[in-house]
Write a protein that holds these residues in place. Structure first.
Motif: not given
Length: 121
Positions: A47, A51, A56, A58-60, A93, A98-100
């Protein structure tokens, strides 16, 4: 960029993200060959890479941001097939809170979809 130039650029990101997530080459050194260790630190390392290359939101993973980076960075012969894989794999995803974990499994899907086109530091 050529594949080698892109890989070299991404190595800088690898060196930034590895210490942040307490991983070493034993854990993340063979991702490009399809070795995805299901460990939360590894997931967050992946992740971090995404990033750092600004895909990425909003964590996606964000399909539009990824598409812009593919256009800017990828060798011409890999652009279309990589975008097709992203369209398919970005949905992975959503299966994970969990985003990770979500980014990890989307990344793994990209490898599985077309190992020859997969580029990761």
């Amino acid at each position: 960029m050529t594949r080698a130039q892109l890989k070299k650029t991404m190595t800088i990101m690898k060196n930034q993200c590895m210490p942040k997530h307490n991983v070493n080459n034993d854990k993340v050194g063979q991702i490009e060959q399809g070795v995805f260790i299901e460990d939360h630190d590894v997931m967050c390392y992946i992740a971090c890479i995404y990033k750092t290359i600004q895909v990425v939101k909003n964590n996606r993973l964000d399909k539009d941001l990824i598409s812009k980076q593919i256009d800017a960075l990828y060798p011409p012969e890999l652009k279309e097939s990589t975008k097709e894989a992203v369209s398919k794999c970005i949905k992975e995803q959503a299966k994970y809170e969990d985003p990770c974990a979500g980014i990890f499994y989307a990344c793994k899907c990209l490898y599985e979809d077309n190992p020859a086109n997969f580029i990761f530091p």
